[in-house]
Motif scaffolding. Structure first.
Motif, PDB file in Angstrom:
ATOM      1  N   MET A 286      -2.334  39.679  36.836  1.00  0.00           N
ATOM      2  CA  MET A 286      -2.256  39.252  38.229  1.00  0.00           C
ATOM      3  C   MET A 286      -1.307  38.064  38.368  1.00  0.00           C
ATOM      4  O   MET A 286      -0.581  37.949  39.338  1.00  0.00           O
ATOM      5  CB  MET A 286      -3.654  38.879  38.754  1.00  0.00           C
ATOM      6  N   PHE A 287      -1.287  37.176  37.362  1.00  0.00           N
ATOM      7  CA  PHE A 287      -0.372  36.038  37.440  1.00  0.00           C
ATOM      8  C   PHE A 287       1.079  36.462  37.235  1.00  0.00           C
ATOM      9  O   PHE A 287       1.978  35.952  37.889  1.00  0.00           O
ATOM     10  CB  PHE A 287      -0.780  34.931  36.444  1.00  0.00           C
ATOM     11  N   ASN A 289       2.190  39.298  38.062  1.00  0.00           N
ATOM     12  CA  ASN A 289       2.458  39.944  39.319  1.00  0.00           C
ATOM     13  C   ASN A 289       2.747  38.926  40.422  1.00  0.00           C
ATOM     14  O   ASN A 289       3.625  39.109  41.262  1.00  0.00           O
ATOM     15  CB  ASN A 289       1.219  40.776  39.674  1.00  0.00           C
ATOM     16  N   LEU A 290       2.013  37.829  40.382  1.00  0.00           N
ATOM     17  CA  LEU A 290       2.220  36.772  41.384  1.00  0.00           C
ATOM     18  C   LEU A 290       3.621  36.195  41.251  1.00  0.00           C
ATOM     19  O   LEU A 290       4.321  35.975  42.245  1.00  0.00           O
ATOM     20  CB  LEU A 290       1.163  35.676  41.187  1.00  0.00           C
ATOM     21  N   ALA A 293       5.907  38.516  42.739  1.00  0.00           N
ATOM     22  CA  ALA A 293       5.764  38.557  44.192  1.00  0.00           C
ATOM     23  C   ALA A 293       6.506  37.382  44.838  1.00  0.00           C
ATOM     24  O   ALA A 293       7.076  37.511  45.927  1.00  0.00           O
ATOM     25  CB  ALA A 293       4.288  38.531  44.585  1.00  0.00           C
ATOM     26  N   PHE A 294       6.521  36.248  44.124  1.00  0.00           N
ATOM     27  CA  PHE A 294       7.238  35.091  44.672  1.00  0.00           C
ATOM     28  C   PHE A 294       8.744  35.348  44.756  1.00  0.00           C
ATOM     29  O   PHE A 294       9.419  34.814  45.622  1.00  0.00           O
ATOM     30  CB  PHE A 294       6.939  33.820  43.859  1.00  0.00           C
ATOM     31  N   THR A 297       9.141  36.758  47.968  1.00  0.00           N
ATOM     32  CA  THR A 297       8.992  35.710  48.983  1.00  0.00           C
ATOM     33  C   THR A 297      10.261  34.861  49.110  1.00  0.00           C
ATOM     34  O   THR A 297      10.730  34.570  50.217  1.00  0.00           O
ATOM     35  CB  THR A 297       7.789  34.815  48.614  1.00  0.00           C
ATOM     36  N   PHE A 298      10.823  34.477  47.960  1.00  0.00           N
ATOM     37  CA  PHE A 298      12.053  33.680  48.004  1.00  0.00           C
ATOM     38  C   PHE A 298      13.171  34.458  48.686  1.00  0.00           C
ATOM     39  O   PHE A 298      13.981  33.896  49.428  1.00  0.00           O
ATOM     40  CB  PHE A 298      12.489  33.261  46.589  1.00  0.00           C
ATOM     41  N   VAL A 300      12.852  36.769  51.034  1.00  0.00           N
ATOM     42  CA  VAL A 300      12.603  36.756  52.475  1.00  0.00           C
ATOM     43  C   VAL A 300      12.925  35.374  53.051  1.00  0.00           C
ATOM     44  O   VAL A 300      13.534  35.252  54.133  1.00  0.00           O
ATOM     45  CB  VAL A 300      11.143  37.142  52.790  1.00  0.00           C
ATOM     46  N   THR A 426       8.183  47.545  41.243  1.00  0.00           N
ATOM     47  CA  THR A 426       7.956  47.095  42.619  1.00  0.00           C
ATOM     48  C   THR A 426       8.638  45.754  42.880  1.00  0.00           C
ATOM     49  O   THR A 426       9.034  45.469  44.001  1.00  0.00           O
ATOM     50  CB  THR A 426       6.448  47.014  42.954  1.00  0.00           C
TER      51      THR A 426
ATOM     52  N   ALA B 315       7.608  35.172  55.045  1.00  0.00           N
ATOM     53  CA  ALA B 315       7.958  35.038  53.637  1.00  0.00           C
ATOM     54  C   ALA B 315       6.735  35.230  52.739  1.00  0.00           C
ATOM     55  O   ALA B 315       6.834  35.772  51.633  1.00  0.00           O
ATOM     56  CB  ALA B 315       8.607  33.673  53.382  1.00  0.00           C
ATOM     57  N   ILE B 319       3.383  38.605  49.374  1.00  0.00           N
ATOM     58  CA  ILE B 319       2.464  38.195  48.306  1.00  0.00           C
ATOM     59  C   ILE B 319       1.070  38.747  48.562  1.00  0.00           C
ATOM     60  O   ILE B 319       0.465  39.375  47.690  1.00  0.00           O
ATOM     61  CB  ILE B 319       2.409  36.655  48.188  1.00  0.00           C
ATOM     62  N   MET B 323      -0.182  41.601  45.945  1.00  0.00           N
ATOM     63  CA  MET B 323      -1.269  41.274  45.021  1.00  0.00           C
ATOM     64  C   MET B 323      -2.477  42.183  45.260  1.00  0.00           C
ATOM     65  O   MET B 323      -3.120  42.635  44.318  1.00  0.00           O
ATOM     66  CB  MET B 323      -1.677  39.805  45.190  1.00  0.00           C
TER      67      MET B 323
END
Lengths: 449, 449
Positions: A286-287, A289-290, A293-294, A297-298, A300, A426, B315, B319, B323
Motif C-alpha cells: 500500500m505504501f 502504491n501510495l 499515486a503521488f 497527484t504531482f 495533476v 496503473t 490533485a 490518491i 488506493m
C-alpha cells in the motif's frame, strides 16, 4: 465437504473414549486428509490425546497429508524417538520438507537419531533449492538395467512394488548407470515372449535437470501429459522422480503467486491468515502504491491553473485514467498467463507489441468517440470531446504497450514477471493519461473557456 | 524449446523428400506434441503433403496432441474415410472432443461411418456438458468384479492392458455392477497368495458424479493427490474415469479464466490471438468499463463548485481512488483464489468480512496519515490533510468489504466469482472514494479556502 468434516470432528471427540475396534474401522473408512483437516481445528491438549491413541503407521498417514501448521503442532506433542518412528513410515522427500520447517538444532538432533542410510538421503535432499526439481522430487523410483529381460524385470518389480511411489513407469539405465529410457509396466505385462527391456523402451524420453525451477518442471509435465518426470544430475544419472500430484501443488502455488504478486499480495497469505499478518503483508504494498499515486497527484498539480479555469476536466479525469488502467491490465493478464504457460515466444515479441499497440489505438478510438460525444452533450463544448477522444487513443496505446513490456522487462531482469506489475502499469497509465489529457487541455485552453 | 522446434521444422521440410527409413526413426525420436507444434506453422499445402506421408497410426498420435486449430486444418486435408481411420487409433473421449469442433452435418456423417459400438460410446459422451466430469472423462478403464482372485485379475489385466489408459488402478464392482472400491496393481502384483480382490480393496474411495463441474473434479483430485478419479452415474455405476493429465489442463484453464475474467478478458484469448479477435473480445469490456467510469465522473461533477474553489482537491483525487482500488483488489485476489481452491468456508464468512474491514481501516489510517501529512506540506492547510486521512480510512474500509463481498455475491448468484469483479470493485471504490472525499471537502469548505 464442510458437513463431512463436522462429522469427522464429532467422531474424533467420540474416539477419545471409544474402544480399539471402532477406531481401526473408522480410520480405514476416512481419508487421512479429511482427518487431518478436522484435526487442525482441535486444541493442543485434545490433539495430543488423539494422536496418542493412534498407531504410528496411521498417524504417519495423517501426518503426511496435514498442512504445515498442523504438522508442527503434532511434532510438538511427540518425543524425538516418536518422531523418528513416524518418519520410518514416510518417504524421504516428505521427511525433508518437514525438517525444513524445524529449527536447525531440532533438525540435527532428528538426523542424528535416524538410520544412517535414510539420514544420508535426507541430507542430500536438504541441499536442493526448495523450488527446484531437486527440492520437490522423491527418491523412490524403479530403475532397471536395459539388459534385463521382461521376466527378470517383473520379478524385481514385484519385490520393490510395496516401497515405491510409482510402479507403472519403469526407468531404464545403461551399463554406465545413465538414464536412457522408460518402459511402461503394461508393455512388460503384455509382452508375449521374454524380451530385453531395451527393445520395449521409448526413445523420446522427457527429463529435467535437478537444478531446474519447479515452474519449468510443471510446464514440461503439463505439455507432455506426464504422470511422472525423471530428474537427472549433470552426468545424466537418475537422482529422483517428480510425480504429477506434486506438480498440481506446484501449478496451484504458482498460479496463486502470479495473481497475488500482480496485485501486491504476499504469496503466503490465504483466507485464513490472521489480521496482524494480513496487515503486515499488505501494508508495504500500500505504501509503494501510495508513492506511485503521488506521481499522479504531482502530474495533476502541474495543471491546477487549467483545472481551475475548466472544472469539467476534473470530472473527466477518472475516465482517462481508469480506461487506460483497465485496458493495460487486460494486456498484462494475457502476457503474464502466456509467460506462465510457456506460450510467449520471444522471437514474436515485436509483432506482439505492435499488435497490442494497435488494439489500444482501436479500442481507444472506439471508446474515446463515445466518451467525447457524451462530454460534448454534458458540457456543450466539442473541443472538450475532441481532447478526450485524442487523450484516450494515446493513453490506451501506451497502456497496451506497457501492459506488454512491463512483465517482459521484469522477466529479463530476472524478477517474477507478475511482481507488482499491475501497480507499475496503473502508475504509467495514470501519469501519462493525466499528462496527455490535461496537456492537451492546456494547449487548447482558449477553446475550452 | 524454440530452438528444438526449429530443428523439427527443418526436419519436416527435409522429410518431404526423404526415404521411408529415416522417417520411421525420426518419428520415434520426437515427441508427437513437438511435431504437432512444428506442424502448426506449416502452410496448408505443405501440411497436406506431410500428413499424406505418414502412417495413420503415427498421424493419429500427432493429431491427438495437436491444438484445436491444427486438428481442424488436418481434418480439412482428409477424406471422411481417412478421418475414420485416424479415429480408430484414438480414445472415444478424444474423438468426442474433435467431433464437438465440427459442423453438425460433418459430425453426423462421420458417426455414420464409424463402427456402431464406437459411435454409440461417442454419441453418449457428446451428451455431457463440455465442462462437466462426463465431458472430460474417458471410457477406457479397468473394472473387475470383487470376487475375482488376484491370479484371475492379473490374467485379465494382461489382456486389457494395451487398450486402456490407466492400468495401475483397477476399479472394483460388486455383483450389481456398482462401483465399490479400487485396488492398486502393485498390491495385486505383490500379494503372495491367491486372494480375492475384495480383500485388497481400500474403503475410502473418492469418486465424482457424472454431472459435476470440472472445477470441483479438479479440487477433489488435487486435495486427495489422485492420479485418476472414477466417474459414476446416479446408480453408482462406473461410467468413466478422469486422469490427472486432463485435470492439469482443467486447472490451467480455470486459472487462466479466473485471471482473465477478473480483468475483463475473454477466456479464449491468448498471446497468439489475431488483432481483430482481440479487439472484438476486449472492446465490450471496455464499454462496460466506460459506463462504470462515467459513474465516477458524475460523482465528481456533483462537486464541481467545490473543486473550482479548492483546486488542490483535483490533485488529491487520484490518491483516494487509486488506493481504494488497489486495497480492494488485494482482498479480491485472496477471495477469488480461496474460492477456486475450495478454501473459503462459508460459515466463517462474517468473521472474514469483519477481518477485511479491519485491515482496510488499519491500512487506510496508516497510509492516510502519511498522505495527509504530505498534502499539508504541499498546500499548507491541515484541514485538507485531515479530510484525506478520513476519506482514505473510509474508502479502504469499503474497499476491503466489497473486495470480499463482490465475488461471494457473484458466486451465490450462480455467476463465476471472478467475472468482471475488478471492474465492479474499482467502480465502487472510485464512486465512494470521490463521494466521501469531495463530500467531506464540501462540508468543511470554509476551512479549506
Amino acid at each position: 465437504m464442510v458437513e463431512k468434516n463436522n462429522n469427522i470432528k464429532a467422531d474424533i471427540n467420540k474416539h477419545l473414549k471409544e474402544e480399539e475396534k471402532f477406531k481401526e474401522k473408522w480410520l480405514e473408512e476416512h481419508h487421512p486428509i479429511d482427518i487431518a483437516e478436522a484435526l487442525s481445528e482441535l486444541d493442543s491438549s485434545r490433539l495430543k490425546e488423539f494422536t496418542g491413541l493412534l498407531k504410528t503407521e496411521n498417524l504417519a498417514d495423517i501426518f503426511e497429508e496435514a498442512e504445515e501448521d498442523l504438522q508442527i503442532d503434532i511434532l510438538k506433542t511427540k518425543s524425538s524417538q516418536a518422531i523418528i518412528e513416524i518418519f520410518s513410515h514416510m518417504a524421504a522427500d516428505d521427511i525433508t520438507d518437514i525438517l525444513g520447517l524445524l529449527t536447525i538444532r531440532k533438525r540435527k538432533e532428528l538426523l542424528r537419531h535416524m538410520k544412517q542410510d535414510d539420514a544420508l538421503v535426507v541430507r542430500n535432499l536438504l541441499g536442493y533449492d526448495k523450488e527446484s526439481a531437486g527440492g520437490i522430487m522423491t527418491t523412490e523410483y524403479l530403475l532397471l538395467n536395459k539388459n534385463l529381460t521382461t521376466t527378470e524385470a517383473l520379478k524385481k518389480i514385484k519385490n520393490i512394488a510395496p516401497d515405491t511411489e510409482i510402479i507403472d513407469t519403469i526407468f531404464i539405465s545403461d551399463n554406465n548407470k545413465k538414464l536412457v529410457g522408460r518402459v511402461d509396466l503394461r508393455d512388460i505385462l503384455s509382452s508375449a515372449d521374454d524380451k530385453k527391456l531395451e527393445s520395449l523402451m521409448a526413445d523420446n524420453l522427457i527429463k529435467v535437470a535437478v537444478d531446474v525451477d519447479q515452474e519449468i518442471v510443471a510446464q514440461q509435465v503439463a505439455k507432455y501429459d506426464l504422470t511422472v518426470i525423471p530428474v537427472v544430475n549433470k552426468s545424466d544419472i537418475l537422482v529422483g522422480i517428480i510425480t504429477v500430484d506434486d506438480i498440481i501443488d506446484v501449478i496451484e502455488a504458482e498460479n496463486t503467486e502470479d495473481l497475488y504478486k500482480m496485485h501486491g499480495v504476499d504469496e503466503e497469505e490465504s483466507s485464513d491468515t490472521s489480521l496482524l499478518k494480513s496487515v503486515k503483508s499488505r501494508l508495504p504494498w500500500m505504501f509503494i502504491n501510495l508513492a506511485t499515486a503521488f506521481l499522479a497527484t504531482f502530474t495533476v498539480a502541474l495543471f491546477q491553473d487549467v483545472i481551475s479555469q475548466v472544472v469539467a476536466l476534473a470530472a473527466a479525469m477518472p475516465i482517462v485514467a481508469g480506461m487506460g488502467g483497465n485496458a493495460g491490465t487486460q494486456t498484462l493478464s494475457i502476457v503474464i498467463r502466456g509467460i506462465a504457460l510457456g506460450e510467449i515466444d520471444f522471437k514474436d515479441n515485436w509483432k506482439l507489441l505492435f499488435k497490442e499497440a494497435l488494439v489500444g489505438i482501436i479500442n481507444g478510438a472506439a471508446t474515446g468517440l463515445v466518451t467525447g460525444f457524451i462530454l460534448y452533450l454534458m458540457y456543450g463544448n466539442y473541443y472538450l470531446g475532441l481532447i478526450i477522444f485524442l487523450a484516450m487513443i494515446l493513453n490506451l496505446l501506451i497502456a497496451g504497450m506497457f501492459g506488454f513490456l512491463i512483465p517482459l522487462a521484469l522477466q529479463s531482469l530476472g524478477i517474477d514477471p507478475a511482481l507488482a506489475s499491475a501497480i507499475f502499469l496503473t502508475t504509467v497509465t495514470d501519469v501519462f493519461g493525466f499528462f496527455v489529457f490535461l496537456g492537451l487541455a492546456k494547449t487548447f485552453l482558449i477553446y475550452l473557456i
